[in-house]
Scaffold this motif. Structure first.
Motif, PDB file in Angstrom:
ATOM      1  N   GLN A 100       0.802  -1.229   0.000  1.00  0.00           N
ATOM      2  CA  GLN A 100       0.000   0.000   0.000  1.00  0.00           C
ATOM      3  C   GLN A 100       0.832   1.275   0.000  1.00  0.00           C
ATOM      4  O   GLN A 100       0.287   2.364   0.155  1.00  0.00           O
ATOM      5  CB  GLN A 100      -0.877   0.039   1.255  1.00  0.00           C
ATOM      6  N   THR A 101       2.125   1.178  -0.194  1.00  0.00           N
ATOM      7  CA  THR A 101       2.988   2.355  -0.063  1.00  0.00           C
ATOM      8  C   THR A 101       2.620   3.479  -1.022  1.00  0.00           C
ATOM      9  O   THR A 101       2.891   4.635  -0.731  1.00  0.00           O
ATOM     10  CB  THR A 101       4.477   1.989  -0.241  1.00  0.00           C
ATOM     11  N   GLY A 102       1.995   3.163  -2.150  1.00  0.00           N
ATOM     12  CA  GLY A 102       1.623   4.205  -3.107  1.00  0.00           C
ATOM     13  C   GLY A 102       0.317   4.905  -2.785  1.00  0.00           C
ATOM     14  O   GLY A 102      -0.096   5.811  -3.508  1.00  0.00           O
ATOM     15  N   LEU A 103      -0.328   4.515  -1.696  1.00  0.00           N
ATOM     16  CA  LEU A 103      -1.615   5.122  -1.329  1.00  0.00           C
ATOM     17  C   LEU A 103      -1.420   6.132  -0.206  1.00  0.00           C
ATOM     18  O   LEU A 103      -0.619   5.921   0.699  1.00  0.00           O
ATOM     19  CB  LEU A 103      -2.592   4.036  -0.850  1.00  0.00           C
ATOM     20  N   ASP A 104      -2.201   7.207  -0.262  1.00  0.00           N
ATOM     21  CA  ASP A 104      -2.162   8.143   0.864  1.00  0.00           C
ATOM     22  C   ASP A 104      -3.130   7.636   1.940  1.00  0.00           C
ATOM     23  O   ASP A 104      -3.841   6.643   1.751  1.00  0.00           O
ATOM     24  CB  ASP A 104      -2.480   9.573   0.417  1.00  0.00           C
ATOM     25  N   ASP A 105      -3.153   8.315   3.070  1.00  0.00           N
ATOM     26  CA  ASP A 105      -3.968   7.867   4.207  1.00  0.00           C
ATOM     27  C   ASP A 105      -5.444   7.747   3.854  1.00  0.00           C
ATOM     28  O   ASP A 105      -6.104   6.774   4.232  1.00  0.00           O
ATOM     29  CB  ASP A 105      -3.784   8.802   5.406  1.00  0.00           C
ATOM     30  N   ALA A 106      -5.986   8.730   3.155  1.00  0.00           N
ATOM     31  CA  ALA A 106      -7.409   8.707   2.802  1.00  0.00           C
ATOM     32  C   ALA A 106      -7.708   7.520   1.879  1.00  0.00           C
ATOM     33  O   ALA A 106      -8.751   6.870   2.026  1.00  0.00           O
ATOM     34  CB  ALA A 106      -7.811  10.016   2.136  1.00  0.00           C
ATOM     35  N   GLU A 107      -6.821   7.241   0.951  1.00  0.00           N
ATOM     36  CA  GLU A 107      -7.026   6.107   0.043  1.00  0.00           C
ATOM     37  C   GLU A 107      -6.973   4.781   0.812  1.00  0.00           C
ATOM     38  O   GLU A 107      -7.762   3.871   0.545  1.00  0.00           O
ATOM     39  CB  GLU A 107      -5.971   6.117  -1.071  1.00  0.00           C
ATOM     40  N   ARG A 108      -6.056   4.671   1.760  1.00  0.00           N
ATOM     41  CA  ARG A 108      -5.964   3.445   2.579  1.00  0.00           C
ATOM     42  C   ARG A 108      -7.248   3.231   3.376  1.00  0.00           C
ATOM     43  O   ARG A 108      -7.763   2.126   3.446  1.00  0.00           O
ATOM     44  CB  ARG A 108      -4.776   3.525   3.533  1.00  0.00           C
ATOM     45  N   VAL A 109      -7.735   4.304   3.989  1.00  0.00           N
ATOM     46  CA  VAL A 109      -8.972   4.211   4.771  1.00  0.00           C
ATOM     47  C   VAL A 109     -10.135   3.811   3.867  1.00  0.00           C
ATOM     48  O   VAL A 109     -10.915   2.922   4.192  1.00  0.00           O
ATOM     49  CB  VAL A 109      -9.268   5.540   5.510  1.00  0.00           C
ATOM     50  N   GLY A 110     -10.243   4.448   2.708  1.00  0.00           N
ATOM     51  CA  GLY A 110     -11.325   4.124   1.773  1.00  0.00           C
ATOM     52  C   GLY A 110     -11.248   2.693   1.277  1.00  0.00           C
ATOM     53  O   GLY A 110     -12.264   1.987   1.212  1.00  0.00           O
ATOM     54  N   LEU A 111     -10.048   2.244   0.939  1.00  0.00           N
ATOM     55  CA  LEU A 111      -9.860   0.865   0.486  1.00  0.00           C
ATOM     56  C   LEU A 111     -10.247  -0.113   1.587  1.00  0.00           C
ATOM     57  O   LEU A 111     -10.971  -1.084   1.344  1.00  0.00           O
ATOM     58  CB  LEU A 111      -8.407   0.644   0.054  1.00  0.00           C
ATOM     59  N   ALA A 112      -9.789   0.153   2.807  1.00  0.00           N
ATOM     60  CA  ALA A 112     -10.110  -0.729   3.934  1.00  0.00           C
ATOM     61  C   ALA A 112     -11.620  -0.797   4.170  1.00  0.00           C
ATOM     62  O   ALA A 112     -12.169  -1.882   4.407  1.00  0.00           O
ATOM     63  CB  ALA A 112      -9.398  -0.245   5.202  1.00  0.00           C
ATOM     64  N   GLU A 113     -12.285   0.339   4.096  1.00  0.00           N
ATOM     65  CA  GLU A 113     -13.736   0.365   4.315  1.00  0.00           C
ATOM     66  C   GLU A 113     -14.476  -0.429   3.242  1.00  0.00           C
ATOM     67  O   GLU A 113     -15.397  -1.194   3.552  1.00  0.00           O
ATOM     68  CB  GLU A 113     -14.246   1.813   4.348  1.00  0.00           C
ATOM     69  N   LEU A 114     -14.087  -0.259   1.991  1.00  0.00           N
ATOM     70  CA  LEU A 114     -14.748  -0.987   0.901  1.00  0.00           C
ATOM     71  C   LEU A 114     -14.503  -2.489   0.989  1.00  0.00           C
ATOM     72  O   LEU A 114     -15.434  -3.294   0.845  1.00  0.00           O
ATOM     73  CB  LEU A 114     -14.293  -0.445  -0.453  1.00  0.00           C
ATOM     74  N   LEU A 115     -13.256  -2.863   1.231  1.00  0.00           N
ATOM     75  CA  LEU A 115     -12.945  -4.294   1.339  1.00  0.00           C
ATOM     76  C   LEU A 115     -13.634  -4.917   2.554  1.00  0.00           C
ATOM     77  O   LEU A 115     -14.147  -6.040   2.469  1.00  0.00           O
ATOM     78  CB  LEU A 115     -11.433  -4.514   1.393  1.00  0.00           C
ATOM     79  N   ALA A 116     -13.652  -4.194   3.664  1.00  0.00           N
ATOM     80  CA  ALA A 116     -14.321  -4.706   4.865  1.00  0.00           C
ATOM     81  C   ALA A 116     -15.803  -4.937   4.592  1.00  0.00           C
ATOM     82  O   ALA A 116     -16.386  -5.930   5.052  1.00  0.00           O
ATOM     83  CB  ALA A 116     -14.130  -3.742   6.032  1.00  0.00           C
ATOM     84  N   ARG A 117     -16.408  -4.034   3.841  1.00  0.00           N
ATOM     85  CA  ARG A 117     -17.830  -4.194   3.508  1.00  0.00           C
ATOM     86  C   ARG A 117     -18.055  -5.431   2.654  1.00  0.00           C
ATOM     87  O   ARG A 117     -18.993  -6.204   2.894  1.00  0.00           O
ATOM     88  CB  ARG A 117     -18.337  -2.948   2.795  1.00  0.00           C
ATOM     89  N   ILE A 118     -17.203  -5.654   1.675  1.00  0.00           N
ATOM     90  CA  ILE A 118     -17.315  -6.864   0.840  1.00  0.00           C
ATOM     91  C   ILE A 118     -17.148  -8.111   1.700  1.00  0.00           C
ATOM     92  O   ILE A 118     -17.915  -9.076   1.572  1.00  0.00           O
ATOM     93  CB  ILE A 118     -16.275  -6.834  -0.305  1.00  0.00           C
TER      94      ILE A 118
END
Length: 155
Positions: free
Chosen positions: A111-129
């Motif tokens: 995840q090094t290429g993602l900023d904090d907001a992108e990491r949070v958004g990705l985590a939220e979407l994946l967690a929902r799935i």
């Protein structure tokens, strides 16, 4: 890239991380997954088969091979004499913790290429799935402390 392609390819990526973490510890990826599941608590064979998505014969072979390595043991169940629980040994807990830490570290590095907001958004979407599809807990949360001593099942 579409969602389907991205999810399938990310699954391939995570499987490669699992394989590398396992290889370093002399495990198969399936043994790594087994010891990670057992970090939380001992499991009955039926529940373990369901959690890991394995048929009885495949699970028995996996548990047998992992037991020969000294990482898991079979225990009797206190409330059902016919049932068998699979639990980590002291060495198994140490290996599980090392596998979990190595895997977590490798996935974090993806995840090094993602900023904090992108990491949070990705985590939220994946967690929902994951929640929507009722995926079993096969990998403990990285922000929760892992057990530091073997859990002894009391009969």
């Amino acid at each position: 890239m579409g969602v389907v392609t991205a999810l399938v390819r990310s699954s391939f990526l995570v499987n490669a991380v699992y394989a590398e973490s396992a290889r370093v510890l002399g495990l198969t990826p399936q043994q790594g997954q087994l010891v990670c599941v057992l970090i939380a608590r001992p499991y009955g064979m039926s529940e373990l088969g369901t959690t890991l998505g394995l048929a009885k014969s495949s699970l028995t072979g996996l548990v047998d091979r992992t037991a020969r390595r000294g990482l898991v043991r079979r225990e009797s169940c206190s409330h059902d004499a016919r049932a068998v629980l699979v639990a980590l040994t002291e060495e198994g807990l140490e290996v599980a913790q090392r596998f979990h830490e190595a895997t977590s570290s490798r996935v974090e590095a993806l995840q090094t290429g993602l900023d904090d907001a992108e990491r949070v958004g990705l985590a939220e979407l994946l967690a929902r799935i994951v929640r929507d599809n009722k995926v079993p807990v096969v990998f403990p949360e990285t922000d929760e402390p892992l057990p530091s001593a073997p859990r002894v099942h009391v009969s």
